[in-house]
Design a protein around this motif. Structure first.
Motif: not given
Length: 61
Positions: A45-49, A51-61
């Motif tokens: 999902l992160r890779q897809e976002l 690629c689409r140029g969508v801003k998101f908050i990364a998951i802090d594992w």
């Protein structure tokens, strides 16, 4: 894989995993709600976002 989903749909799936990770952390690590399959899905999902140029908050594992 996510071609039929809108940007918001992909973001919603990613955010859902991010919230579940936060819930895991809130439990203090004694119990794990998410495993390796969730982290692999989150990565796709992160890779897809990205690629689409969508801003998101990364998951802090």
């Amino acid at each position: 894989m996510f071609d039929n989903l809108s940007d918001q749909g992909v973001l919603r799936l990613y955010e859902n995993i991010r919230h579940q990770v936060a819930a895991d952390k809130a439990l203090g690590g004694r119990y794990r709600l998410l495993g390796k399959s969730a982290s692999e899905r989150a990565e796709r999902l992160r890779q897809e976002l990205t690629c689409r140029g969508v801003k998101f908050i990364a998951i802090d594992w």
